[in-house]
Design an enzyme around this catalytic site. Structure first.
Site, short mmCIF file in Angstrom:
data_model
loop_
_atom_site.label_atom_id
_atom_site.label_comp_id
_atom_site.label_asym_id
_atom_site.label_seq_id
_atom_site.Cartn_x
_atom_site.Cartn_y
_atom_site.Cartn_z
N THR A 188 -18.27 -76.74 -41.89
CA THR A 188 -19.19 -77.39 -42.11
C THR A 188 -19.54 -79.05 -42.42
O THR A 188 -20.08 -79.96 -41.92
CB THR A 188 -20.46 -77.72 -43.68
OG1 THR A 188 -20.30 -75.72 -42.92
CG2 THR A 188 -21.48 -78.02 -44.04
N TYR A 196 -27.66 -75.38 -39.31
CA TYR A 196 -26.66 -76.70 -38.44
C TYR A 196 -25.21 -76.01 -37.51
O TYR A 196 -25.35 -74.49 -37.71
CB TYR A 196 -26.04 -77.74 -39.34
CG TYR A 196 -25.43 -76.66 -40.48
CD1 TYR A 196 -25.79 -76.28 -41.82
CD2 TYR A 196 -23.78 -75.89 -40.76
CE1 TYR A 196 -25.10 -74.97 -42.27
CE2 TYR A 196 -22.95 -75.25 -41.22
CZ TYR A 196 -23.47 -74.69 -42.08
OH TYR A 196 -22.73 -74.59 -43.02
N THR A 252 -16.11 -73.83 -46.37
CA THR A 252 -15.94 -73.75 -47.18
C THR A 252 -15.15 -72.45 -47.36
O THR A 252 -15.12 -71.83 -48.16
CB THR A 252 -16.57 -73.98 -48.55
OG1 THR A 252 -17.63 -74.19 -47.85
CG2 THR A 252 -16.41 -75.66 -48.59
N ASP A 253 -15.99 -71.51 -46.56
CA ASP A 253 -16.31 -70.11 -46.11
C ASP A 253 -15.45 -69.07 -46.79
O ASP A 253 -14.73 -68.03 -47.83
CB ASP A 253 -17.74 -69.43 -45.89
CG ASP A 253 -18.47 -69.76 -45.18
OD1 ASP A 253 -19.17 -70.34 -46.10
OD2 ASP A 253 -19.14 -69.42 -44.28
N LYS A 307 -14.97 -69.94 -53.77
CA LYS A 307 -16.02 -70.09 -53.81
C LYS A 307 -17.65 -69.46 -54.76
O LYS A 307 -16.99 -67.78 -54.13
CB LYS A 307 -16.23 -70.15 -52.01
CG LYS A 307 -17.91 -70.69 -52.03
CD LYS A 307 -18.38 -70.25 -49.92
CE LYS A 307 -19.72 -71.20 -49.82
NZ LYS A 307 -19.61 -71.58 -48.59
N GLU A 356 -7.60 -47.73 -67.72
CA GLU A 356 -8.60 -46.94 -66.91
C GLU A 356 -8.01 -45.77 -65.66
O GLU A 356 -8.89 -44.51 -65.83
CB GLU A 356 -10.00 -47.39 -66.44
CG GLU A 356 -10.61 -48.08 -67.71
CD GLU A 356 -11.77 -49.10 -67.44
OE1 GLU A 356 -12.40 -48.61 -67.04
OE2 GLU A 356 -11.71 -50.00 -67.73
C1 SIN Z 1 -18.71 -74.83 -44.70
O1 SIN Z 1 -17.45 -75.31 -44.33
O2 SIN Z 1 -19.82 -75.19 -46.18
C2 SIN Z 1 -19.51 -73.01 -44.58
C3 SIN Z 1 -19.42 -72.93 -43.54
C4 SIN Z 1 -17.36 -72.11 -43.07
O3 SIN Z 1 -16.50 -71.99 -43.61
O4 SIN Z 1 -17.27 -72.84 -41.52
#
Ligand code: SIN
Length: 339
Positions: free
Chosen positions: A19, A31, A97-98, A170, A296
């Site tokens: 992103t 997007y 970020t994923d 995340k 457990e």
């Molecule tokens: C992001 O970058 O926030 C989401 C999409 C991705 O991980 O490429």
């Protein structure tokens, strides 16, 4: 692109997409990831030229949901090659970020260098009102350019925070403060390029990692064993576990309930998988906390490995690497206690 100021450190930016390089689609709410070049992102932050000389290498142009082992290997080899150059002080990797926490942890285990390696992304696309990418990129370059950032393992910079690869996760689908480091806390803070570094990590990483690449490792050299994640839930049957084993999984990570638990039916299936030689790691879907041995679940009797503090995707990364060294359950458990 290389800025001409010779006295500043030279940093190589490896672009992979995400992103941070995304553009909104006119008239739509979504997007497109990886629509912008990193050169355009750099040009949008002229003050980067005060921090470092930057050169860009394009490794991938993907949303990080499409990240895979082959691309990890390529990023690792290109990172290692860059850091082997005496001229290059650090590497910054732009990334979605994923799956950033997985790539960061993978690199934390395989990069054989104590120079700074910093991953950076953004939650809002480059064309958004109040995009977070420019400041994140500025801060990431500031962290990478500072020699004090070296020797701390791979770092993730976002939202004015510096995270250790092992700790970061995340935690939110949309907010710019999505990254959290729940167990051992932040590596530091970075405010408009000014660093506040905290204590270094205690677990093994980079130069101290037995999985570290050498500068001669080629991008296509390693074949990664198949490791699947199975998410536990109330009323769970055994079908997905059996399917993973039939598909050739050499490792299974259980995203277990609470302390890495499974209901009796699913537990019997993973116990059978372990008896058949599949490495079974019990992790937790709870989002935090230590999964301990023999509390457990009788790990000794069933031949399971406890994930310690690692969440399921990171446990998968470590098990994959561990299985390139050993299939012995005791040795794999020691690996989970060490990294
Ligand atoms: C992001 O970058 O926030 C989401 C999409 C991705 O991980 O490429």
């Amino acid at each position: 692109m290389v800025h001409p100021t010779r006295s500043l450190p030279l940093i190589r930016i490896l672009a992979t997409g995400g992103t941070i390089a995304g553009a909104q689609i006119e008239g739509e709410r979504g997007y497109k990831a990886a629509a912008f070049s990193v050169e355009a992102l750099i040009a949008a932050v002229p003050r980067l030229a005060e921090l470092a000389q930057l050169e860009v290498e394009h490794v991938a142009a993907i949303g990080s949901q499409d990240m895979d082992e082959a691309t990890w290997q390529k990023i690792a080899v290109r990172t290692q090659a860059a850091l082997a150059s005496a001229e290059i002080a650090a590497v910054v990797i732009t990334h979605g970020t994923d799956t950033m926490e997985e790539t960061a942890f993978f690199l934390n285990l395989v990069v054989g260098s104590d120079k700074p390696v910093v991953l950076v992304g953004a939650m809002r696309p480059a064309t958004a009102i109040s995009a977070d990418g420019p400041m994140n990129l500025y801060n990431a370059v500031a962290v990478a350019a500072n020699p004090r950032s070296g020797g701390r393992g791979v770092l993730v910079v976002a939202n004015d925070e510096i995270h250790f690869a092992r700790e970061v996760a995340k935690t939110n689908t949309t907010q710019v403060g999505t990254f959290a480091s729940g167990h051992r806390g932040l590596a530091g803070l970075v405010h408009a390029g000014r660093l506040h570094l905290y204590a270094p990590p205690v677990r093994r990483h980079t130069l101290a990692s037995e999985f570290a690449l050498t500068k001669n490792t080629r991008a296509d050299e390693r074949r990664w064993p198949r490791v699947d994640i199975v998410y536990a839930h109330a009323g769970m049957g055994r079908e997905l576990i059996d399917a993973a084993v039939q598909a050739g999984a050499r490792g299974l990570v259980i995203a277990g309930m609470g302390d890495g638990n499974l209901g009796a039916v699913a537990l019997a299936a993973v116990a059978a998988a372990a008896r058949a030689g599949v490495a079974v790691v019990r992790s937790s879907r709870a989002g935090g906390g230590v999964v301990e041995r023999n509390i457990e679940v009788d790990d000794d009797a069933l031949g399971f490995i406890a994930a310690d503090e690692l969440n399921p995707p990171k446990a998968r990364v470590l098990l994959m690497l561990g299985l390139t060294r050993t299939r012995d359950v005791g040795q794999l458990q020691e690996i989970f206690f060490a990294y």
